[in-house]
Design a protein around this motif. Structure first.
Motif, PDB file in Angstrom:
ATOM      1  N   UNK A 114      36.308  37.844  29.432  1.00  0.00           N
ATOM      2  CA  UNK A 114      36.192  38.630  30.661  1.00  0.00           C
ATOM      3  C   UNK A 114      36.282  37.743  31.887  1.00  0.00           C
ATOM      4  N   UNK A 115      35.591  36.603  31.844  1.00  0.00           N
ATOM      5  CA  UNK A 115      35.617  35.672  32.979  1.00  0.00           C
ATOM      6  C   UNK A 115      37.028  35.131  33.204  1.00  0.00           C
ATOM      7  N   UNK A 116      37.713  34.769  32.114  1.00  0.00           N
ATOM      8  CA  UNK A 116      39.079  34.240  32.246  1.00  0.00           C
ATOM      9  C   UNK A 116      40.006  35.273  32.866  1.00  0.00           C
ATOM     10  N   UNK A 117      39.892  36.533  32.400  1.00  0.00           N
ATOM     11  CA  UNK A 117      40.725  37.590  32.973  1.00  0.00           C
ATOM     12  C   UNK A 117      40.475  37.758  34.461  1.00  0.00           C
ATOM     13  N   UNK A 118      39.193  37.676  34.854  1.00  0.00           N
ATOM     14  CA  UNK A 118      38.847  37.822  36.268  1.00  0.00           C
ATOM     15  C   UNK A 118      39.314  36.621  37.081  1.00  0.00           C
ATOM     16  N   UNK A 119      39.162  35.418  36.512  1.00  0.00           N
ATOM     17  CA  UNK A 119      39.623  34.204  37.205  1.00  0.00           C
ATOM     18  C   UNK A 119      41.123  34.277  37.464  1.00  0.00           C
ATOM     19  N   UNK A 120      41.876  34.722  36.469  1.00  0.00           N
ATOM     20  CA  UNK A 120      43.329  34.837  36.632  1.00  0.00           C
ATOM     21  C   UNK A 120      43.665  35.785  37.780  1.00  0.00           C
ATOM     22  N   UNK A 150      39.540  44.031  31.039  1.00  0.00           N
ATOM     23  CA  UNK A 150      38.484  43.165  30.517  1.00  0.00           C
ATOM     24  C   UNK A 150      37.149  43.900  30.455  1.00  0.00           C
ATOM     25  N   UNK A 151      36.811  44.633  31.508  1.00  0.00           N
ATOM     26  CA  UNK A 151      35.532  45.337  31.535  1.00  0.00           C
ATOM     27  C   UNK A 151      35.546  46.570  30.636  1.00  0.00           C
ATOM     28  N   UNK A 152      36.699  47.252  30.560  1.00  0.00           N
ATOM     29  CA  UNK A 152      36.771  48.432  29.696  1.00  0.00           C
ATOM     30  C   UNK A 152      36.558  48.050  28.239  1.00  0.00           C
ATOM     31  N   UNK A 153      37.213  46.969  27.808  1.00  0.00           N
ATOM     32  CA  UNK A 153      37.034  46.505  26.432  1.00  0.00           C
ATOM     33  C   UNK A 153      35.615  46.000  26.244  1.00  0.00           C
ATOM     34  N   UNK A 154      35.073  45.360  27.279  1.00  0.00           N
ATOM     35  CA  UNK A 154      33.704  44.858  27.212  1.00  0.00           C
ATOM     36  C   UNK A 154      32.716  45.992  27.004  1.00  0.00           C
ATOM     37  N   UNK A 155      32.875  47.057  27.775  1.00  0.00           N
ATOM     38  CA  UNK A 155      31.967  48.204  27.640  1.00  0.00           C
ATOM     39  C   UNK A 155      32.140  48.869  26.276  1.00  0.00           C
ATOM     40  N   UNK A 156      33.406  48.977  25.811  1.00  0.00           N
ATOM     41  CA  UNK A 156      33.639  49.547  24.490  1.00  0.00           C
ATOM     42  C   UNK A 156      32.928  48.729  23.417  1.00  0.00           C
ATOM     43  N   UNK A 157      32.989  47.414  23.565  1.00  0.00           N
ATOM     44  CA  UNK A 157      32.347  46.535  22.602  1.00  0.00           C
ATOM     45  C   UNK A 157      30.826  46.607  22.715  1.00  0.00           C
ATOM     46  N   UNK A 158      30.337  46.899  23.911  1.00  0.00           N
ATOM     47  CA  UNK A 158      28.884  46.940  24.137  1.00  0.00           C
ATOM     48  C   UNK A 158      28.296  48.323  23.948  1.00  0.00           C
ATOM     49  N   UNK A 171      48.667  40.853  29.189  1.00  0.00           N
ATOM     50  CA  UNK A 171      49.018  41.486  27.905  1.00  0.00           C
ATOM     51  C   UNK A 171      48.342  40.764  26.742  1.00  0.00           C
ATOM     52  N   UNK A 172      48.410  39.449  26.744  1.00  0.00           N
ATOM     53  CA  UNK A 172      47.787  38.685  25.661  1.00  0.00           C
ATOM     54  C   UNK A 172      46.287  38.932  25.610  1.00  0.00           C
ATOM     55  N   UNK A 173      45.657  38.947  26.755  1.00  0.00           N
ATOM     56  CA  UNK A 173      44.214  39.158  26.818  1.00  0.00           C
ATOM     57  C   UNK A 173      43.837  40.525  26.269  1.00  0.00           C
ATOM     58  N   UNK A 174      44.574  41.543  26.696  1.00  0.00           N
ATOM     59  CA  UNK A 174      44.264  42.912  26.269  1.00  0.00           C
ATOM     60  C   UNK A 174      44.482  43.095  24.774  1.00  0.00           C
ATOM     61  N   UNK A 227      30.750  33.900  39.232  1.00  0.00           N
ATOM     62  CA  UNK A 227      31.334  32.775  38.500  1.00  0.00           C
ATOM     63  C   UNK A 227      32.837  32.688  38.751  1.00  0.00           C
ATOM     64  N   UNK A 228      33.515  33.839  38.707  1.00  0.00           N
ATOM     65  CA  UNK A 228      34.984  33.861  38.694  1.00  0.00           C
ATOM     66  C   UNK A 228      35.611  33.623  40.057  1.00  0.00           C
ATOM     67  N   UNK A 229      35.010  34.173  41.117  1.00  0.00           N
ATOM     68  CA  UNK A 229      35.650  34.078  42.427  1.00  0.00           C
ATOM     69  C   UNK A 229      35.782  32.628  42.893  1.00  0.00           C
ATOM     70  N   UNK A 230      34.707  31.812  42.877  1.00  0.00           N
ATOM     71  CA  UNK A 230      34.893  30.410  43.299  1.00  0.00           C
ATOM     72  C   UNK A 230      35.881  29.652  42.409  1.00  0.00           C
ATOM     73  N   UNK A 231      35.763  29.852  41.075  1.00  0.00           N
ATOM     74  CA  UNK A 231      36.665  29.162  40.163  1.00  0.00           C
ATOM     75  C   UNK A 231      38.101  29.649  40.367  1.00  0.00           C
ATOM     76  N   UNK A 232      38.282  30.965  40.519  1.00  0.00           N
ATOM     77  CA  UNK A 232      39.617  31.530  40.711  1.00  0.00           C
ATOM     78  C   UNK A 232      40.268  31.038  41.986  1.00  0.00           C
ATOM     79  N   UNK A 233      39.484  30.954  43.082  1.00  0.00           N
ATOM     80  CA  UNK A 233      40.035  30.439  44.343  1.00  0.00           C
ATOM     81  C   UNK A 233      40.446  28.985  44.176  1.00  0.00           C
TER      82      UNK A 233
END
Length: 888
Positions: free
Chosen positions: A22-28, A306-314, A775-778, A345-351
């Motif tokens: 999820x973090x990687x998807x958001x960072x991208x 990322x979040x939709x799959x996360x919620x489905x998993x949770x 696509x790969x992430x999903x 976490x993601x916004x500073x790393x992504x920037x």
């Protein structure tokens, strides 16, 4: 921190893989937004610096002002810096070695002008008081006089005036070459005044001096306190603040103080995002809105997946919270809280990733750009507070939007359904029903694959949505970049050569010798010899350009015997150049050189500036077909060749001596053997109501020598060092030649096209990488969640071959469904972009079929690769362990 948030944090730590995905998807996503914003700001900064380096820094020019008007401009609240300048005039250069440059041209600046304009001192110092002057190194080398610092120059400075009564011209400036007719100069200097100057330094040749200018530039100092009331001068203003109202503010100041002429540095201002062209303004903002919408939708899709799959998993975890008393609001806030944690976490790393990626890219391409086109400035990463704030705000809003639907869904799931995980799985007969043709044609594996997709519709929809967004992103950005380049090319002058050498037809015996000498020069890379003339052709009404048909409807008298008189710009190419050009466009060389039935190439597509609608347009010059005949005639008039030059390429102009004559001379006809939109070196669009015709030199001679029609000979060259080549040719030439160097204009166009290509193709690469990652992430996450399902199929006897076949069919179903949605939606976005561009440009909507084919192939390749990669990871799972696994 409340207990639900503490449990959410613990769950994120325990499920490291899902959290990292999820973090990687958001960072991208954040990196994409940051990179796009930084790329745009950095590109605009480069163009600002390059324009200032080439042409100086000024925003508004008030022409021909007096002392009182100058004082008002100084006191204006928006004036930051003020440059006073004046074109003092021309004086004869003693001992000039260049016949086409017999003058000295004196230009005056105040002290501020030496700072704002690109004046490079090579030795000595700049002028500090009146009657001091610096001269260019080029001038010093072009005269027999040995100029030294401290020398006194007594010059008779005056204005250029025409001596030939048949020649009419307005004010002659440095943009107008020395006026010559048949090798004789037809101008002189008038209203001369004696001025004494002292040389105080030498400068490099000013970049703003056209290479065909008749005078070598000398720069002197002007002190406004010594200006006389009757001496008009120009005031160039650097503004304190650049905002859209600068145009109205400057015009209001001019009107208030009776200043007749106000000009704006539109070339520089457009790189600050400012324009007084309403249609261009609408185009820029419409395109920006569409592109930003596409980027945000793509970012939302990436993070939402990322979040939709996360919620489905949770889901089971959320159900357990509900079973111990968690309210809907607490479950919803749990997802929002997860989004905030991910964002922190993601916004500073992504920037940081976005800025680093752009920085590395610039390091790689800077040397390529500077070596290829001699761009003096380099691309640097420009980070403004506004761009970072915008990136953070857009990213945070994107994350909150992406978590909204999963959060609402999580709040509505009952405890029992969540624990049993029945919310996403549809096992009713209707839900998983498939057509009998699927099994009959593709086999049972295809039917199982389709049922798998239908039974977990939510996960299937998320994957399709991801694919559709990726398709839209790629096709939209590809269409945007190709149209941006096309629009840029339409707005340019289309100069496709460095040097033009004009030769009078009276000296035809020197043509071949000169061509061979030019081709032998070390720096020359391409040579083309071409004869030119202009004739008339009467074209059927149905075949004329669409832009002319309305004119014909309003005034039928423009037709002669039912036909429209077209201006025909005929170019006769030498055999070698014509052979290369014919091969490029697929024309038959034998037909082009057939003297019994002469053939010609018609350039049937032209670009022009529609002044009435203030648009750059592309249109059909003539509606013709291969095999049609084109007749050539000329009036029984005396045609006079005029060699004038502006900022654009020199071209043939004609005047009529006897307008009352209606006699026509039949020249002959040619057969159209090829139609093309490609212009050979040296040929410029003839304009609406005209057409460019390319023939062989032999055909040209046969047609026009027999009819005693004058032609003019031109030699066109491309060179790796145009200034050196120009000097070498001028050393060879005699009075029958005139050399014009268009290198700077062509280089400016090529710089713009190349830099725009860097920006746009960088954009495509970025979007493509983001789409593939999406696509790969999903798909990989979706496959990972289906370990139990795959283990169950293997446990009931599905062979590895059948399993692989099922996966391949799933990939095909994903690809087909995504393309069925993605391509039509992409077409809609392309149409909106085209409509936005049509505010400033006019050309047909061209569907990018090649890009669509690339997208189709890429979708199946990426989906298959992602599926196979994910399956390879789950194949190693033990069937018993996988059946026992629970997604908690």
């Amino acid at each position: 921190m409340n207990i639900v948030n503490k449990v959410t944090l613990r769950h994120l730590r325990k499920n490291k893989r899902r959290t990292v995905v999820t973090i990687i998807g958001t960072i991208i996503s954040v990196a994409m937004i940051t990179a796009v914003a930084t790329l745009a700001v950095s590109f605009m900064d480069l163009m600002q610096r390059q324009t200032i380096a080439n042409e100086g820094e000024w925003h508004v020019l008030y022409k021909d002002v007096n002392g009182d008007q100058l004082e008002a401009i100084k006191k204006d609240s928006e004036t930051k810096a003020l440059v006073i300048s004046r074109d003092r005039g021309y004086a004869y250069l003693e001992g000039s070695q260049n016949e086409t440059k017999p003058y000295l041209f004196v230009k005056e600046y105040n002290a501020q002008g030496f700072q704002q304009f690109p004046i490079t001192l090579s030795r000595g110092r700049l002028p500090e008081k009146n009657k001091e002057v610096v001269i260019s190194e080029e001038l010093a080398a072009a005269s027999d006089v040995n100029f030294e610092i401290g020398d006194q120059l007594m010059l008779e400075i005056g204005e250029r005036s025409v001596t030939d009564e048949e020649y009419t011209a307005g004010e002659l400036t440095q943009n107008d070459s020395l006026l010559m007719v048949d090798g004789e100069v037809v101008e002189t200097l008038t209203n001369q005044k004696t001025v004494n100057y002292t040389i105080v330094g030498f400068i490099d040749r000013p970049v703003w001096e056209p290479t065909w200018a008749p005078g070598y530039t000398m720069i002197s100092y002007v002190d406004e306190s010594f200006l006389e009331a009757e001496d008009p001068f120009n005031a160039s203003v650097v503004l304190k603040n650049l905002h859209p109202s600068l145009y109205s503010h400057a015009q209001a100041l001019a009107d208030k103080n009776n200043i007749e002429t106000v000009q704006f540095n539109n070339r520089l201002l457009r790189y600050y995002g400012l324009t007084n062209n309403d249609s261009l303004h609408r185009t820029l903002y419409s395109l920006a809105a569409i592109i930003m919408a596409v980027i945000i939708i793509g970012s939302v899709a990436l993070i939402y997946n990322a979040f939709a799959i996360s919620v489905s998993e949770r889901s089971r975890h959320l159900g357990m919270l509900a079973s111990v008393g968690a309210t809907k609001r607490q479950k919803r806030n749990s997802v929002f809280f997860e989004g905030i944690v991910i964002a922190l976490i993601s916004i500073p790393v992504g920037i940081g990733c976005g800025l680093t990626g752009i920085g590395v890219t610039f390091m790689v391409i800077n040397s390529i750009i500077q070596d290829a086109l001699g761009v003096s400035e380099s691309l640097t990463v420009v980070v403004t507070p506004l761009s970072i704030i915008v990136a953070c705000a857009v990213s945070l809003i994107t994350i909150l939007l992406s978590t909204f639907l999963p959060a609402v869904k999580a709040s509505k799931v009952s405890a029992i359904d969540a624990i049993r995980q029945t919310a996403d799985i549809k096992l009713t007969r209707k839900a998983v029903k498939t057509s009998k043709w699927v099994r009959a044609i593709f086999g049972v594996e295809a039917e199982i694959a389709l049922k798998n997709l239908k039974r977990n519709r939510r996960r299937y929809q998320v994957t399709i949505f991801s694919l559709v967004v990726s398709i839209i992103l790629f096709l939209s950005v590809s269409f945007f970049t190709s149209n941006l380049k096309k629009s840029l090319e339409l707005s340019q002058e289309g100069i496709n050569f460095d040097l033009q050498v004009y030769m009078s037809s009276d000296y035809a015996e020197n043509e071949e010798e000169l061509s061979e000498l030019a081709a032998a020069l070390e720096e020359v890379t391409e040579v083309s010899m071409m004869k030119k003339t202009g004739v008339t052709s009467f074209v059927e009404e149905v075949a004329i350009a669409d832009e002319l048909k309305e004119t014909v409807k309003l005034d039928r008298e423009v037709l002669i015997d039912g036909k429209y008189p077209y201006y025909v710009d005929i170019s006769g190419m030498d055999e070698q150049s014509l052979q290369i050009y014919a091969n490029e466009i697929g024309a038959d060389m034998e037909k082009l050189t057939d003297l019994e039935n002469p053939g010609a190439i018609i350039i049937d597509t032209l670009t022009y500036k529609d002044m009435e609608n203030d648009k750059f347009a592309e249109t059909k010059a003539i509606h013709a077909a291969i095999g049609d005949q084109l007749d050539f005639v000329v009036a029984d008039w005396e045609w006079i060749h005029i060699s004038t030059n502006a900022d654009t390429s020199p071209r043939l102009d004609f005047v009529v001596d006897d307008e009352e004559s209606d006699e026509w001379i039949d020249v002959g006809q040619v057969e159209i053997v090829a139609l093309t939109d490609q212009y050979p070196m040296g040929v410029m669009p003839a304009g609406v109501g005209g057409v460019n015709v390319i023939v062989s030199e032999k055909v040209m001679d046969q047609l026009f020598n027999e009819a005693a029609i004058d032609t003019w000979m031109y030699l066109y060259l491309k060179s790796s060092d145009p200034l050196k080549t120009q000097q070498q040719i001028e050393e060879l030439k005699s009075h029958y030649m005139s050399v014009h160097n268009l290198y700077q204009s062509r280089q400016r166009e090529e710089q713009m096209v190349l830099l725009m290509s860097v920006f746009t193709y960088g954009f495509i690469v970025l979007i493509t990488v983001i789409s593939i990652a999406n696509i790969f992430n999903t798909i990989s996450t979706s496959i990972s969640l289906r370990k139990r399902e795959f283990a169950m199929l293997k446990s009931v006897g599905m062979t590895p071959h059948a399993f692989n076949k099922m996966i391949h069919f799933e990939s095909i179903f994903y690809g087909i469904k995504a393309l069925l949605y993605g391509i039509p939606l992409s077409m809609a976005v392309m149409y909106l972009m085209h409509r936005a561009l049509m505010n400033t440009f006019s050309y047909g909507l061209a569907v990018p079929w090649s890009d669509i084919l690339y997208a189709i192939a890429a979708v199946f390749a990426i989906v298959s690769s992602a599926m196979l990669y994910s399956i390879a990871k789950v194949k190693k799972e033990n069937i018993i362990d996988a059946l026992k696994q629970e997604n908690i």
